[in-house]
Design an enzyme around this catalytic site. Structure first.
Site, PDB file in Angstrom:
ATOM      1  N   CYS A  71     -16.038 -13.278  27.476  1.00  0.00           N
ATOM      2  CA  CYS A  71     -17.125 -13.389  26.492  1.00  0.00           C
ATOM      3  C   CYS A  71     -17.828 -12.037  26.325  1.00  0.00           C
ATOM      4  O   CYS A  71     -17.244 -11.115  25.770  1.00  0.00           O
ATOM      5  CB  CYS A  71     -18.083 -14.500  26.901  1.00  0.00           C
ATOM      6  SG  CYS A  71     -19.148 -15.043  25.550  1.00  0.00           S
ATOM      7  N   HIS A 131     -14.676 -19.346  28.361  1.00  0.00           N
ATOM      8  CA  HIS A 131     -15.183 -19.167  29.726  1.00  0.00           C
ATOM      9  C   HIS A 131     -14.364 -19.951  30.751  1.00  0.00           C
ATOM     10  O   HIS A 131     -14.705 -21.102  31.045  1.00  0.00           O
ATOM     11  CB  HIS A 131     -16.637 -19.671  29.799  1.00  0.00           C
ATOM     12  CG  HIS A 131     -17.617 -18.784  29.128  1.00  0.00           C
ATOM     13  ND1 HIS A 131     -18.276 -17.776  29.781  1.00  0.00           N
ATOM     14  CD2 HIS A 131     -18.064 -18.765  27.852  1.00  0.00           C
ATOM     15  CE1 HIS A 131     -19.097 -17.163  28.933  1.00  0.00           C
ATOM     16  NE2 HIS A 131     -18.983 -17.743  27.755  1.00  0.00           N
ATOM     17  N   GLU A 187     -14.423 -19.697  33.894  1.00  0.00           N
ATOM     18  CA  GLU A 187     -15.248 -20.004  35.070  1.00  0.00           C
ATOM     19  C   GLU A 187     -16.094 -21.251  34.854  1.00  0.00           C
ATOM     20  O   GLU A 187     -16.607 -21.832  35.792  1.00  0.00           O
ATOM     21  CB  GLU A 187     -16.112 -18.787  35.448  1.00  0.00           C
ATOM     22  CG  GLU A 187     -17.397 -18.611  34.661  1.00  0.00           C
ATOM     23  CD  GLU A 187     -17.193 -18.066  33.248  1.00  0.00           C
ATOM     24  OE1 GLU A 187     -16.037 -17.923  32.812  1.00  0.00           O
ATOM     25  OE2 GLU A 187     -18.213 -17.798  32.567  1.00  0.00           O
TER      26      GLU A 187
END
Lengths: 90, 240
Positions: free
Chosen positions: B86, B207, B209
């Site tokens: 990002c 994302h 994560e």
């Protein structure tokens, strides 16, 4: 040394669709202003620069534009330099 | 695997990135934007998501000049693995480690939702454990959260990216079909993630994560961290 004021106008490159400009254009048309077209929205940066002459000031600002102020992948810029009204500095 | 996660002023996904990268037992180092050296023996540097320097001027434009970025750039040039997520992707583009730029989403709004990604290239260090193939590409469900994620680049760079298989992730439908409706932000060719010429630097808007546990909706992001761990293990074994 003189103090100059640089006005930098940054816009998206012509090849990139300016969606913000398009949206504002549509809004203008919905306000019955169909004769207004090709709206483009960008940034205005003002910066003072100390230089012996306006050519040097222009070069310094151009360098700043290429290094930090703009991203050539997506933006075009134009610079206009005026001698600052605060006058000559030592 | 030895992982370093950089925190810039305004990063807000650094803690999540450290957590996700450490799930397989990897050692995770917290790195600060003012650091002028990287820990020795580092395998991977992650530039996390967020709003570094408030996104002032342009996304990533100021973070790119943080002291640690000199180290990250030379680490990448030595072949070290770098992943920008990002805002991290935006920083990598500004730093010139990846071609192109991320500009305002085509609908001008901040988009925060799960999207589907087709893994286009399973031979990168970031995707070797995804089990993707051109006959049966793997589809991952991973969230995006950005206002400036519309990937754009010159026609010449786009051709180069496509011709050399450097588009790693593309926004797609749940069944893997790449369509205009599955493109959330107007990115060229539905591009969600790319690698550099030598394949060791990845930038991606979604994302992974945030998709590292089924309890929070998806664990598909883990396949990227697993790929990296497997790649590092393989290269370490090869050099021992």
């Amino acid at each position: 040394m003189k103090t100059y004021t640089a006005h930098v106008t940054v816009t998206l490159r012509r090849s990139i669709l300016d969606v913000q400009g398009k949206t504002v254009e549509h809004a203008l048309h919905s306000l019955h202003m169909p004769s207004l077209t090709n709206v483009r929205i960008g940034k205005h940066i003002e910066v003072d620069v100390m230089a012996p002459d306006s050519e040097t000031a222009q070069q310094l600002i151009d360098d700043a534009c290429q290094k930090l102020l703009t991203n050539p992948v997506m933006e075009d810029y134009s610079i206009s330099i005026t001698e600052s009204s605060t006058g000559v500095t030592a | 695997m030895n992982v370093g996660v950089v925190t810039f002023p305004g990063s807000n996904c650094d803690a999540d990135a450290r957590w996700a990268a450490g799930l397989d037992g990897s050692t995770v180092h917290k790195l600060w934007h003012k650091d002028t050296s990287l820990p020795t023996g580092l395998d991977l540097v992650i530039l996390p998501g967020g709003f570094s320097y408030g996104d002032y001027l342009r996304t990533g434009a100021i973070a790119r000049f943080s002291p640690i970025m000199n180290e990250v750039i030379s680490f990448a040039n030595r072949g070290g693995l770098v992943m920008g997520i990002c805002n991290g992707f935006q920083i990598l583009c500004e730093a010139g480690l990846l071609p192109g730029a991320l500009i305002r989403n085509s609908d001008l709004s901040f988009i925060c939702k799960d999207v589907y990604l087709r893994v286009e290239n399973d031979s990168t260090p970031f995707t070797i454990s995804t089990g993707s193939s051109s006959q049966q590409p793997t589809v991952l469900r991973i969230p995006i959260a950005h206002g400036e994620g519309r990937y754009t680049t010159s026609d010449a760079d786009l051709r180069r990216l496509e011709d050399t298989g450097r588009v790693v992730f593309r926004y797609c439908d749940p069944d893997g079909t790449v369509s205009e409706t599955s493109n959330p932000n107007g990115s060229m060719k539905n591009i969600a993630g790319i690698v550099n010429d030598s394949g060791n630097v990845l930038g991606m808007m979604p994302h992974p994560e945030r998709a590292a546990n089924d309890l929070i909706g998806s664990a598909d992001g883990l396949t990227i961290f697993r790929s990296l761990a497997a790649f590092v293990e393989r290269t370490t074994a090869a050099t021992v």
